[in-house]
Write an enzyme that holds these catalytic residues in place. Structure first.
Site, short mmCIF file in Angstrom:
data_model
loop_
_atom_site.label_atom_id
_atom_site.label_comp_id
_atom_site.label_asym_id
_atom_site.label_seq_id
_atom_site.Cartn_x
_atom_site.Cartn_y
_atom_site.Cartn_z
N GLU A 282 0.82 -1.22 0.00
CA GLU A 282 0.00 0.00 0.00
C GLU A 282 0.86 1.27 0.00
O GLU A 282 1.73 1.44 0.86
CB GLU A 282 -0.91 -0.03 1.24
CG GLU A 282 -1.88 1.13 1.28
CD GLU A 282 -2.91 1.00 2.41
OE1 GLU A 282 -3.32 -0.13 2.74
OE2 GLU A 282 -3.29 2.05 2.96
N LYS B 44 -7.16 -0.88 11.68
CA LYS B 44 -6.57 -1.35 10.41
C LYS B 44 -5.37 -0.48 10.05
O LYS B 44 -4.35 -0.96 9.56
CB LYS B 44 -7.63 -1.32 9.30
CG LYS B 44 -7.21 -1.99 7.99
CD LYS B 44 -6.49 -1.07 7.02
CE LYS B 44 -6.13 -1.79 5.73
NZ LYS B 44 -5.37 -0.93 4.81
N ASP C 203 4.14 -14.58 11.74
CA ASP C 203 2.79 -14.99 11.36
C ASP C 203 1.83 -13.80 11.55
O ASP C 203 1.37 -13.53 12.66
CB ASP C 203 2.40 -16.18 12.26
CG ASP C 203 1.01 -16.72 11.97
OD1 ASP C 203 0.23 -16.04 11.26
OD2 ASP C 203 0.69 -17.81 12.47
N HIS D 31 -1.99 9.92 -0.61
CA HIS D 31 -2.01 8.70 -1.41
C HIS D 31 -1.78 9.01 -2.89
O HIS D 31 -1.38 8.15 -3.65
CB HIS D 31 -3.40 8.04 -1.32
CG HIS D 31 -3.56 7.12 -0.16
ND1 HIS D 31 -2.78 6.02 0.01
CD2 HIS D 31 -4.43 7.12 0.87
CE1 HIS D 31 -3.15 5.40 1.12
NE2 HIS D 31 -4.14 6.04 1.66
C1 MEV Z 1 -5.91 2.84 5.11
O1 MEV Z 1 -5.15 1.71 4.75
C2 MEV Z 1 -5.85 3.08 6.61
C3 MEV Z 1 -6.75 4.19 7.13
O2 MEV Z 1 -8.10 3.97 6.71
C4 MEV Z 1 -6.65 4.18 8.65
C5 MEV Z 1 -7.62 5.11 9.34
O3 MEV Z 1 -8.68 5.41 8.78
O4 MEV Z 1 -7.30 5.48 10.49
C6 MEV Z 1 -6.35 5.52 6.57
#
Ligand code: MEV
Length: 433
Positions: A82, A272, A288, A386
Site C-alpha cells: 500500500e 486497520k 505470522d 495517497h
Molecule cells: C488505510 O489503509 C488506513 C486508514 O483507513 C486508517 C484510518 O482510517 O485510520 C487511513
C-alpha cells in the site's frame, strides 16, 4: 549506526538507497543485503515451507526512517503493497523523535496454550483436582523442551476455567501459561499441551479434546508511548492555501481518536491503520501476521465492545501524547524467520537480539502509522498523501512504462483526476506522438 534519519532518501535511486542502508549497517558487511535484491527465497526453499509449491510471490520492501525506540535509532524494513504506509510512518517518527522518540515495554513472552477438558462427571471436582496437581503438572511441562528451558523459558502457570451453558453443557478449559522466550511459540505451546493431556485425563477422568495455543495472547503484551511537542504538529498545505496550528492538529487528532474509541465501525478502520504498519514489519521478519491480526482484534474487543487499540490525548504542557497496547506474539528464532533469508536480513538490520525488542519496535511502528492516518484524516484528508504513488500505480495499470509512468502520474495529480480512463487518455497523447 547512530541516526535513522537519512536525508533525501526518498529521492535516491534504488541502488543508492541500498548503498546508504549498507553503510548504515556498518557492523555488517554489505552482502547481507543480498536477500533483499533477489527477494530472498528460492523455489527450493519455498518447497520446504508449504505444499504444492510452484514458485514465489514478491512484495515491495521499503525502509522506515527516523525511528528512535527506547533511545536507540533503528532502520525498519516494511513489506507492504500500500502506498503512503512507509512515508507516513517515517514522517511521524520524525515528529515523535523531537519528543524523545518511542518509549516501549513488553511483558514476559508468555503464550497461552488451551486444553478443552470434556466428558466430566463432576466439573467442580475436576477443577479442584487439577489445582491439587498443579505443581506436578508444571514440573512435567517444564521438562518437555530442554532447549527452551536452557534459555530461561518454560511452564509458568496453569489456570482452570469452567465454561457453563455451552452447546455441550459444562466443560473445563485449562490454560497453560508458557514462557517461549525468543520464539513465536506456537510449536512449543502446542507440543507442551499435547504432551500434558494424558496426565490431565488421568487426574480428572475426563477427555482432553482440543489442544492448541490461543491467539488472544493477552499475557504477551507490547506497549508504547510517544509525546509529540505541539509545535511539531503545525504545518501548511503544499498549495499554501490552508495552514494548521499545532494546537488545532493536536485537538483534531484527539477528536478523531474519540470517534474510534466510541464507535466499532470507526475503530475497525482506525485499528486497520495501526495494522498497516504492524503487519508490514511482521511480514518483513517472517512472522505470522494472521496470528498478530487475530490477537489485535480480539484484544480490541476484550471489554465486550470493540474499540481503539491506541489512545490520543495531551499532557500538562499541551503536547500530544499517543499510546498503543496490543498482544505481540513475534519471534526471532524458528519458523520462517529462521528459514527465509530476507527475514534474517530484516532482523539484522534492526539489530534486535530478543523477540521482545522486536515487539517493541513493531508496536512503535503501529503507533506512528496510526498517527499518520489520524493526522491526515483530521487535516487535509487521506487522498492527497495517497495521490502521487496511487497515480503511478494507475498509470502502470493503464499500460505506462519507463519515464511515461511519472509523466502520466504527474499530469493526473495536477488535474486531481486519478482514474484509469484518464491515465489511458493521457498515455494516448504520448504514444500518438
Ligand atoms: C488505510 O489503509 C488506513 C486508514 O483507513 C486508517 C484510518 O482510517 O485510520 C487511513
Amino acid at each position: 549506526m547512530t541516526n535513522s534519519h537519512i536525508s533525501g532518501f526518498y529521492n535516491l535511486t534504488i541502488e543508492q538507497r541500498r548503498a546508504k542502508i549498507a553503510e548504515a549497517l556498518a557492523p555488517l558487511p554489505p552482502p547481507d543485503l543480498a536477500p533483499w535484491t533477489t527477494g530472498g527465497l528460492s523455489a527450493e526453499s519455498a518447497d520446504h515451507m508449504i505444499e504444492n509449491v510452484i514458485g514465489v510471490h514478491s512484495l515491495p520492501l521499503g525502509i522506515g526512517l527516523n525511528f528512535m525506540v527506547n533511545g536507540r535509532d533503528v532502520l525498519i524494513p516494511f513489506v507492504v503493497e500500500e502506498p503512503s504506509v512507509v512515508a507516513g510512518a517515517s514522517f511521524m517518527a520524525k515528529l515523535i523523535r523531537a519528543g524523545g522518540g518511542f518509549f516501549a515495554t513488553t511483558t514476559d513472552p508468555l503464550m497461552i496454550g488451551q486444553m478443552q477438558l470434556i466428558n466430566l462427571v463432576n466439573v467442580e471436582e475436576a477443577r479442584l483436582k487439577i489445582y491439587e496437581h498443579k505443581a506436578e503438572l508444571l514440573a512435567i511441562t517444564d521438562e518437555i523442551d530442554p532447549i527452551l528451558k536452557k534459555f530461561g523459558g518454560g511452564a509458568r502457570d496453569l489456570e482452570v476455567r469452567v465454561i457453563d451453558n455451552s452447546p455441550i453443557g459444562s466443560f473445563i478449559v485449562i490454560h497453560l501459561i508458557y514462557d517461549v522466550r525468543d520464539a513465536m511459540g506456537a510449536n512449543a505451546v502446542n507440543t507442551a499441551c499435547e504432551k500434558l493431556a494424558p496426565q490431565i485425563e488421568a487426574i480428572t477422568g475426563g477427555k482432553i479434546h482440543l489442544k492448541i495455543l490461543s491467539n488472544l495472547a493477552d499475557r504477551r503484551i507490547a506497549r508504547v508511548r510517544a509525546t509529540i511537542p505541539v509545535d511539531q504538529l503545525a504545518f501548511a498545505e503544499q498549495d499554501g492555501i490552508l495552514s494548521y496550528t499545532g494546537e488545532s492538529v493536536r485537538d483534531d487528532i484527539i477528536a478523531a481518536y474519540a470517534f474510534a474509541a466510541s464507535d466499532p465501525y470507526r475503530a475497525a478502520t482506525h485499528n486497520k491503520g495501526i495494522m498497516n504498519g504492524v503487519d508490514a514489519v511482521v511480514l518483513a521478519t517472517g512472522n505470522d501476521w494472521r496470528a498478530i491480526e487475530a490477537g489485535a482484534h480480539a484484544y480490541a474487543a476484550r471489554s465486550g465492545r470493540y474499540t481503539s487499540l491506541s489512545t490520543w490525548g495531551k499532557d500538562k504542557d499541551g503536547n500530544l501524547v499517543g499510546t498503543l497496547e496490543m498482544p505481540m506474539a513475534v519471534g526471532i528464532v524458528g519458523g520462517a524467520t529462521k528459514v527465509h533469508p530476507a527475514a534474517q536480513t530484516a532482523v539484522k538490520l534492526m539489530g534486535v537480539k530478543t523477540a521482545n525488542e522486536l515487539a517493541q519496535i513493531i508496536v512503535s511502528v503501529g503507533l506512528a502509522q496510526n498517527m499518520a492516518a489520524l493526522r491526515a484524516l483530521a487535516t487535509e484528508g487521506i487522498q492527497r498523501g495517497h495521490m502521487s504513488l496511487h497515480a503511478r500505480q494507475v498509470a502502470i495499470a493503464a499500460g505506462a512504462s519507463g519515464e511515461l509512468i511519472e509523466k502520466v502520474a504527474a499530469q493526473m495529480v495536477a488535474e486531481k483526476v486519478v482514474r484509469i480512463d484518464r491515465a489511458e487518455e493521457i498515455l494516448g497523447t504520448y504514444t500518438e506522438k
